[in-house]
Design a protein around this motif. Sequence first.
Motif, mmCIF file in Angstrom:
data_model
loop_
_atom_site.group_PDB
_atom_site.id
_atom_site.type_symbol
_atom_site.label_atom_id
_atom_site.label_comp_id
_atom_site.label_asym_id
_atom_site.label_seq_id
_atom_site.Cartn_x
_atom_site.Cartn_y
_atom_site.Cartn_z
ATOM 1 N N LEU A 40 0.810 -1.210 0.000
ATOM 2 C CA LEU A 40 0.000 0.000 0.000
ATOM 3 C C LEU A 40 0.849 1.268 0.000
ATOM 4 O O LEU A 40 0.447 2.286 -0.550
ATOM 5 C CB LEU A 40 -0.936 -0.001 1.220
ATOM 6 C CG LEU A 40 -2.033 -1.075 1.235
ATOM 7 C CD1 LEU A 40 -2.813 -1.015 2.548
ATOM 8 C CD2 LEU A 40 -2.970 -0.896 0.045
ATOM 9 N N ASP A 41 2.021 1.215 0.650
ATOM 10 C CA ASP A 41 2.860 2.412 0.733
ATOM 11 C C ASP A 41 3.996 2.407 -0.290
ATOM 12 O O ASP A 41 4.964 3.150 -0.140
ATOM 13 C CB ASP A 41 3.431 2.560 2.144
ATOM 14 C CG ASP A 41 4.273 1.364 2.560
ATOM 15 O OD1 ASP A 41 4.278 0.349 1.828
ATOM 16 O OD2 ASP A 41 4.930 1.439 3.617
ATOM 17 N N PHE A 42 3.888 1.590 -1.336
ATOM 18 C CA PHE A 42 4.939 1.545 -2.362
ATOM 19 C C PHE A 42 5.041 2.880 -3.096
ATOM 20 O O PHE A 42 4.029 3.472 -3.498
ATOM 21 C CB PHE A 42 4.638 0.436 -3.378
ATOM 22 C CG PHE A 42 5.567 0.419 -4.566
ATOM 23 C CD1 PHE A 42 6.914 0.153 -4.408
ATOM 24 C CD2 PHE A 42 5.074 0.684 -5.844
ATOM 25 C CE1 PHE A 42 7.767 0.135 -5.487
ATOM 26 C CE2 PHE A 42 5.931 0.666 -6.937
ATOM 27 C CZ PHE A 42 7.276 0.393 -6.759
ATOM 28 N N ASN A 43 6.252 3.376 -3.238
ATOM 29 C CA ASN A 43 6.499 4.610 -3.986
ATOM 30 C C ASN A 43 6.849 4.226 -5.425
ATOM 31 O O ASN A 43 7.881 3.596 -5.661
ATOM 32 C CB ASN A 43 7.654 5.386 -3.350
ATOM 33 C CG ASN A 43 7.846 6.761 -3.966
ATOM 34 O OD1 ASN A 43 7.564 6.976 -5.141
ATOM 35 N ND2 ASN A 43 8.339 7.701 -3.170
ATOM 36 N N PRO A 44 6.023 4.588 -6.409
ATOM 37 C CA PRO A 44 6.256 4.150 -7.791
ATOM 38 C C PRO A 44 7.395 4.859 -8.507
ATOM 39 O O PRO A 44 7.743 4.480 -9.631
ATOM 40 C CB PRO A 44 4.913 4.446 -8.470
ATOM 41 C CG PRO A 44 4.355 5.600 -7.695
ATOM 42 C CD PRO A 44 4.777 5.372 -6.282
ATOM 43 N N ASP A 45 7.971 5.884 -7.905
ATOM 44 C CA ASP A 45 9.081 6.593 -8.537
ATOM 45 C C ASP A 45 10.255 5.625 -8.709
ATOM 46 O O ASP A 45 10.763 5.081 -7.722
ATOM 47 C CB ASP A 45 9.500 7.778 -7.666
ATOM 48 C CG ASP A 45 10.539 8.669 -8.352
ATOM 49 O OD1 ASP A 45 11.263 8.175 -9.234
ATOM 50 O OD2 ASP A 45 10.629 9.851 -7.985
ATOM 51 N N LEU A 90 22.058 3.083 0.880
ATOM 52 C CA LEU A 90 21.462 3.636 -0.332
ATOM 53 C C LEU A 90 20.902 5.009 -0.009
ATOM 54 O O LEU A 90 20.323 5.233 1.061
ATOM 55 C CB LEU A 90 20.354 2.732 -0.859
ATOM 56 C CG LEU A 90 20.787 1.692 -1.898
ATOM 57 C CD1 LEU A 90 19.714 0.643 -2.100
ATOM 58 C CD2 LEU A 90 21.123 2.359 -3.219
ATOM 59 N N CYS A 91 21.078 5.917 -0.951
ATOM 60 C CA CYS A 91 20.630 7.293 -0.774
ATOM 61 C C CYS A 91 19.663 7.623 -1.912
ATOM 62 O O CYS A 91 20.001 7.451 -3.083
ATOM 63 C CB CYS A 91 21.842 8.220 -0.805
ATOM 64 S SG CYS A 91 21.478 9.952 -0.507
ATOM 65 N N SER A 92 18.462 8.065 -1.576
ATOM 66 C CA SER A 92 17.471 8.405 -2.589
ATOM 67 C C SER A 92 17.054 9.863 -2.450
ATOM 68 O O SER A 92 16.367 10.234 -1.493
ATOM 69 C CB SER A 92 16.236 7.510 -2.476
ATOM 70 O OG SER A 92 15.227 7.934 -3.372
ATOM 71 N N ALA A 93 17.489 10.689 -3.408
ATOM 72 C CA ALA A 93 17.125 12.104 -3.380
ATOM 73 C C ALA A 93 15.641 12.301 -3.663
ATOM 74 O O ALA A 93 15.075 13.349 -3.345
ATOM 75 C CB ALA A 93 17.958 12.877 -4.408
ATOM 76 N N ALA A 94 14.987 11.296 -4.251
ATOM 77 C CA ALA A 94 13.568 11.430 -4.584
ATOM 78 C C ALA A 94 12.684 11.369 -3.345
ATOM 79 O O ALA A 94 11.544 11.826 -3.377
ATOM 80 C CB ALA A 94 13.163 10.331 -5.570
ATOM 81 N N ILE A 95 13.181 10.828 -2.223
ATOM 82 C CA ILE A 95 12.319 10.722 -1.045
ATOM 83 C C ILE A 95 12.331 11.970 -0.162
ATOM 84 O O ILE A 95 11.234 12.470 0.167
ATOM 85 C CB ILE A 95 12.645 9.439 -0.241
ATOM 86 C CG1 ILE A 95 12.295 8.217 -1.098
ATOM 87 C CG2 ILE A 95 11.881 9.396 1.076
ATOM 88 C CD1 ILE A 95 12.555 6.888 -0.419
ATOM 89 N N PRO A 96 13.449 12.581 0.246
ATOM 90 C CA PRO A 96 14.841 12.134 0.211
ATOM 91 C C PRO A 96 15.191 11.389 1.501
ATOM 92 O O PRO A 96 14.709 11.752 2.576
ATOM 93 C CB PRO A 96 15.616 13.439 0.123
ATOM 94 C CG PRO A 96 14.768 14.387 0.904
ATOM 95 C CD PRO A 96 13.332 13.945 0.731
ATOM 96 N N ALA A 97 16.006 10.351 1.387
ATOM 97 C CA ALA A 97 16.364 9.585 2.569
ATOM 98 C C ALA A 97 17.623 8.781 2.311
ATOM 99 O O ALA A 97 17.952 8.451 1.164
ATOM 100 C CB ALA A 97 15.225 8.650 2.956
ATOM 101 N N ARG A 98 18.325 8.489 3.384
ATOM 102 C CA ARG A 98 19.462 7.587 3.344
ATOM 103 C C ARG A 98 19.158 6.445 4.305
ATOM 104 O O ARG A 98 18.796 6.681 5.465
ATOM 105 C CB ARG A 98 20.760 8.281 3.759
ATOM 106 C CG ARG A 98 21.985 7.364 3.721
ATOM 107 C CD ARG A 98 23.247 8.118 4.118
ATOM 108 N NE ARG A 98 24.403 7.248 4.172
ATOM 109 C CZ ARG A 98 25.166 6.937 3.131
ATOM 110 N NH1 ARG A 98 24.886 7.439 1.937
ATOM 111 N NH2 ARG A 98 26.211 6.134 3.255
ATOM 112 N N TYR A 99 19.304 5.216 3.812
ATOM 113 C CA TYR A 99 19.003 4.028 4.614
ATOM 114 C C TYR A 99 20.257 3.177 4.700
ATOM 115 O O TYR A 99 20.916 2.912 3.689
ATOM 116 C CB TYR A 99 17.871 3.226 3.957
ATOM 117 C CG TYR A 99 17.309 2.131 4.820
ATOM 118 C CD1 TYR A 99 16.492 2.420 5.909
ATOM 119 C CD2 TYR A 99 17.585 0.790 4.545
ATOM 120 C CE1 TYR A 99 15.970 1.411 6.698
ATOM 121 C CE2 TYR A 99 17.059 -0.228 5.330
ATOM 122 C CZ TYR A 99 16.253 0.091 6.401
ATOM 123 O OH TYR A 99 15.733 -0.920 7.189
#
Length: 357
Positions: free
Chosen positions: A234-239, A297-306
């Motif tokens: 349900l919370d999947f980000n399609p980007d 992993l770093c995602s500027a689209a969220i933005p977040a680093r995990y």
Amino acid sequence: MNGRTDHEGGAFALLRSANPVKLEDIRRELDEQRLAAARAHAYATLEKAQPVAERLAAAHSPRGARRVGLLGAAAAAAAAVMVALTGLVPVLPGGGEPATALSVLNAAASIAAAQPATAPGPGEYVYVKQRLGVIGGPSETVEWWIASDGSGRMRRSGAHTTGVITYEDERGAVRRVIVKGHDRTAHDATFGPGRFAEFYEKVNPGVLDGRIDELPTDPKTLKAVLLHKLREALDFNPDPATESLQMLQLLEEVLANPLAPPELRGAVYDIAAGLEGVEIKERVTDPVGRAATAIALCSAAIPARYEVFFDPATSATLGTREVNSLPCNDVSSHGSGLGGYSVYLEQATVDSIHKRP
């Protein structure tokens, strides 16, 4: 290490051509055991006058082929030496960027698959001590006792929080507000056969709902199954720019599950090695200060680093850290959003739901 033979000199020449580091650095950093293994690889290469094309063909496996592909414009002879010495890459000074992530995670996959089975025997329980909290803020401790039939006990203590929001007030001072979450579980509860996943999901919500028993252990099949589950969430980000980070979170969900068998954990590390943009940081510390290797992993689209922390010697999962901030590679706790972590402090086998190691 004195009185080296001509063969040893040739071995070091091969090492020098295959790795862009100084020979003296290799001598200083490698211990006697690893150096002996390196010489053995080099001797084999010297004594087998094998054509470059044949060596490359012999290395035509998914892992070997990807390593060769990373060599770019390197000379063909150097490529052949690198294929022959793939086992040496993780122990060279500074790793071997950009092949470090691939080699380190492939090694973690092999180590994980070779670990003893985690399922408890009759009358036994897997004991796990977990801590979840806010970076620089409160935390809670959760203890688990899990039998092989999915029965057991869960005990919680400490503050139940969701995260922390930081902002600047009208005077420019940084303020931090703790976000308290809804307490969805009891503080001390026992559960019957088959109910572990139900309780585990309430403390560690995720795509899999705490259930890993039907997941395949073949890496390709497992990746397809997990991608399907991720995209159906349900919370999947399609980007597309966020998919790798979301996949890493899902892989950690499997690794952290106390009942994940060795073969499944090995397959997870194999998949992580192929994630686009994945980084490896060696000789770092986890959120509670333990020595670790980090998958990030770093995602500027969220933005977040995990970040996922593990013990390179055993492949054991140590914990995770997530920082939502601008830029996404800012791992400090002063980002523009939530900063949280989860660590696994202890795991052992006990013979009662009232005993600790």
